[in-house]
Design a protein around this motif. Structure first.
Motif, short mmCIF file in Angstrom:
data_model
loop_
_atom_site.label_atom_id
_atom_site.label_comp_id
_atom_site.label_asym_id
_atom_site.label_seq_id
_atom_site.Cartn_x
_atom_site.Cartn_y
_atom_site.Cartn_z
N VAL A 127 1.29 -1.57 -0.23
CA VAL A 127 -0.05 0.13 -0.46
C VAL A 127 0.84 1.41 0.14
CG1 VAL A 127 -1.87 1.45 1.36
CG2 VAL A 127 -2.10 -1.19 1.19
N VAL A 128 0.71 2.34 -1.30
CA VAL A 128 1.18 3.59 -1.15
C VAL A 128 0.65 4.40 -0.72
CG1 VAL A 128 2.30 4.50 -2.84
CG2 VAL A 128 2.68 2.17 -2.51
N VAL A 129 0.96 5.05 0.48
CA VAL A 129 0.86 6.40 0.41
C VAL A 129 0.42 7.72 0.10
CG1 VAL A 129 -1.21 7.94 2.46
CG2 VAL A 129 -0.97 5.17 2.25
N GLY A 130 0.17 8.61 -0.79
CA GLY A 130 0.78 9.56 -1.31
C GLY A 130 0.99 9.02 -2.70
N LEU A 131 0.38 9.49 -3.98
CA LEU A 131 1.16 9.26 -5.15
C LEU A 131 1.81 9.97 -6.13
CD1 LEU A 131 -2.12 7.62 -6.37
CD2 LEU A 131 0.11 6.75 -5.87
N HIS A 132 2.75 11.38 -5.28
CA HIS A 132 3.51 12.33 -6.44
C HIS A 132 4.41 12.01 -6.11
CE1 HIS A 132 1.70 16.33 -7.35
NE2 HIS A 132 2.76 16.48 -7.71
N LEU A 179 1.16 -0.26 -14.45
CA LEU A 179 1.42 -0.73 -13.33
C LEU A 179 0.45 -1.69 -12.75
CD1 LEU A 179 3.08 2.26 -11.98
CD2 LEU A 179 4.05 0.93 -13.47
N GLY A 180 -1.28 -1.71 -12.93
CA GLY A 180 -1.78 -2.56 -12.09
C GLY A 180 -1.70 -2.01 -11.32
N VAL A 181 -2.04 -1.21 -10.65
CA VAL A 181 -2.57 -0.11 -9.17
C VAL A 181 -3.36 0.03 -9.34
CG1 VAL A 181 -1.39 1.90 -7.51
CG2 VAL A 181 0.41 0.99 -9.52
N GLY A 219 5.55 8.45 -4.06
CA GLY A 219 4.76 7.53 -4.15
C GLY A 219 4.52 6.87 -5.91
N ARG A 220 4.57 7.61 -6.65
CA ARG A 220 4.48 7.69 -8.05
C ARG A 220 6.16 6.37 -8.18
NH1 ARG A 220 6.48 9.78 -12.72
NH2 ARG A 220 7.56 11.11 -11.39
N SER A 221 6.93 7.64 -8.06
CA SER A 221 8.39 7.08 -8.12
C SER A 221 8.76 4.51 -7.59
CB SER A 221 9.26 7.11 -7.97
OG SER A 221 10.47 6.96 -8.24
N ALA A 222 7.64 5.10 -6.92
CA ALA A 222 7.38 3.96 -5.82
C ALA A 222 6.93 3.04 -6.78
CB ALA A 222 6.97 4.13 -4.34
N GLU A 226 -0.12 -7.04 -5.33
CA GLU A 226 -1.06 -6.38 -5.10
C GLU A 226 -0.26 -4.55 -5.10
OE1 GLU A 226 -5.63 -5.94 -3.63
OE2 GLU A 226 -4.33 -7.49 -3.24
N ILE A 227 -0.76 -4.04 -6.01
CA ILE A 227 -0.38 -2.52 -5.17
C ILE A 227 -1.61 -2.24 -4.90
CG2 ILE A 227 1.06 -0.40 -5.77
CD1 ILE A 227 2.94 -2.22 -7.29
N VAL A 228 -1.72 -1.11 -3.88
CA VAL A 228 -3.11 -0.16 -3.84
C VAL A 228 -1.97 1.85 -3.08
CG1 VAL A 228 -4.79 0.25 -2.19
CG2 VAL A 228 -3.85 -2.16 -3.34
N GLY A 229 -2.97 2.15 -4.43
CA GLY A 229 -2.04 3.75 -4.44
C GLY A 229 -3.56 3.96 -4.01
N VAL A 230 -3.19 4.96 -2.34
CA VAL A 230 -4.11 5.49 -1.79
C VAL A 230 -3.46 7.60 -1.63
CG1 VAL A 230 -5.04 6.82 0.65
CG2 VAL A 230 -4.39 4.14 0.17
#
Ligand code: FAD
Length: 421
Positions: free
Chosen positions: A4-9, A68-70, A12-15, A27-31
């Motif tokens: 789970v990635v909190v923050g997609l700037h 990326l399948g996020v 987070g986008r790079s991660a 499984e990758i979840v972006g919040v």
């Protein structure tokens, strides 16, 4: 495995990109509640100056995350239950994680101003702030900018380009006091003071904002003076978004404390970007260097470690490069006089006002600040990362700051017009 990635700037986008590369089946979840597309935040100052349309700031849209399948959760994370491995969202939903990245960045530091119209002060952190500032831009009108750091400087340049006169109100004795040394700060101050349309107020702060008579806002200053303006905007630094983590049990200081692998006090949880307080390469303690490339790199390193690919983070390093009245200003590492006590410096004044100062501690380079100096930012950052000794600095950097060779040929001694400070 669920990440789970909190923050997609920036971070987070790079991660997300590196998580997918390192773990194709996960499984990758972006919040993140912010609407897509992700845009390059630093570019809002160019959009303000009219040098690019806001649409051109885009760096990642839905298609990027889809490819990326996020799985996206377009809402705010409000709680972290470390024990149960859950992130609580604003809707009440909970998202379970095996590995979590905190990449929720920072918000603008409050302007520290009171008065009935203090809410009229604009900030300058994102697209919404840009729109709010643009709404108040009046060609031929008067603006006040609070804060003499890089964002305050960029705001000033943007508003000038929009045809406004600008009062730049700086609490320090000189602008860019935290980013450069006194020489360059004074140089920028003189250029600002001479620039048509700019009035520079140093060692000054705004106390109160109330309704004006000739213009919508009257700013009362600590000097007893007041300014009437159409627009007041503040760029006084950032505050990492850690309030929602207060009860999480993670180690928090100015930001989320993380180690040399960007791991927090909990081995499943990592931090990257403006929210992460991590070991600094030259200062030795844990710091936040709130710049885009640092966030992107930390996102990469955190993602690799989350996916089990051990990747050491060499330490964060302050670095800035901006055009200032036609000159190229760069600063890297330790240059702020407050942090360089006891360090030695070598200064070269070149033709036509070019300038380069290199800061050494125990004979190793720890910082550099320059104006139209020959080495590029990347070369100086490289020199600091490698901890180059004084004898390995190319002569040319200091002999003739206008006519230097790149950092390919180390080995010379310091000569020419260099002086030891
Ligand atoms: C005007 C301006 C000019 C700049 N100029 C430069 C420059 O020239 N060079 C440079 O290198 N850097 C510059 N920067 C700094 C750079 O933009 C930041 O360092 C970078 O954006 C940090 O990225 P980040 O991903 O860590 O955090 P942020 O960019 O702050 O992004 C954090 C993300 O997390 C989301 N979020 C926040 N809280 C939550 C939550 N609770 N739950 C879910 N999501 C959340 C936000 O919506 C956001 O999308 C500038 C910044 C500004 C404002």
């Amino acid at each position: 495995m669920r990440y789970v990635v909190v923050g997609l700037h920036a971070a987070g986008r790079s991660a997300c990109a590196y998580l997918r590369r390192a773990d194709p089946a996960a499984e990758i979840v972006g919040v993140d509640p912010a609407p897509l597309p992700v845009y390059a935040r630093p570019l809002i100052s160019y959009a303000l100056a009219g040098e690019m349309p806001p649409e051109a700031m885009t760096v990642a849209d839905d298609a990027f995350f889809q490819s990326l399948g996020v799985t996206l959760a377009r809402e705010r994370a409000v709680a972290l239950d470390v024990g149960r491995g859950l992130v609580g969202l604003a809707s009440g939903r909970e998202v379970a994680f095996d590995r979590l990245l905190l990449a929720c960045g920072a918000g603008p530091r409050p302007a520290g101003v009171s008065g009935p119209l203090c809410h009229e002060i604009c900030f300058f952190r994102g697209r919404t702030d840009l729109a709010r500032v643009m709404d108040r831009v009046r060609p031929g009108g008067v603006a006040a900018v609070l804060g003499g750091g890089l964002v305050g400087f960029k705001l000033t340049m943007g508003l000038l380009a929009r045809g406004m006169a600008v009062h730049l109100v700086v609490a320090s004795p000189r602008p860019l006091a935290l980013n450069v040394d006194e020489y360059v700060g004074d140089w920028v101050g003189r250029r600002l003071a001479d620039a048509p349309g700019v009035t520079l107020h140093t060692s000054t702060s705004v106390r109160e904002v109330e309704a004006g008579t000739a213009r919508p806002l009257r700013l009362r200053l600590n000097t007893g003076e007041s300014l009437e303006v159409d627009l007041a905007a503040a760029g006084k630094g950032v505050i990492p978004r850690i309030q929602w983590l207060a009860d999480s049990g993670l180690d928090l200081d100015q930001g989320v404390l993380a180690d040399g692998y960007l791991r927090t006090a909990d081995e499943r949880i990592y931090a990257a970007g403006d929210v992460a307080q991590v070991p600094d390469m030259v200062h030795g303690d844990a710091r936040i260097n709130a710049v885009w490339p640092v966030a992107v790199e930390q996102g990469r390193v955190a993602a690799l470690n989350m996916a089990g690919v051990r990747a050491a983070y060499p330490g964060t390093l302050a670095q800035n490069a901006i055009p200032v009245f036609g000159s190229r200003m760069i600063s890297v590492g330790a240059v702020n006089p407050a942090f360089t006590a006891g360090a030695e410096s070598v200064v070269a004044d070149g033709p036509r006002g070019s300038y380069l100062k290199l800061v050494f501690r125990d004979d190793r380079i720890i910082g550099a600040v320059g104006l139209d100096a020959p080495p590029r930012l990347g070369e100086l950052a490289f020199a600091i990362r490698r901890g180059l000794r004084r004898r390995d600095i190319p002569d040319f950097w200091l002999d003739n700051p206008k006519n230097a060779a790149p950092l390919a040929a180390p080995g010379g001694a310091l000569t020419g017009n260099a002086r030891l400070g």
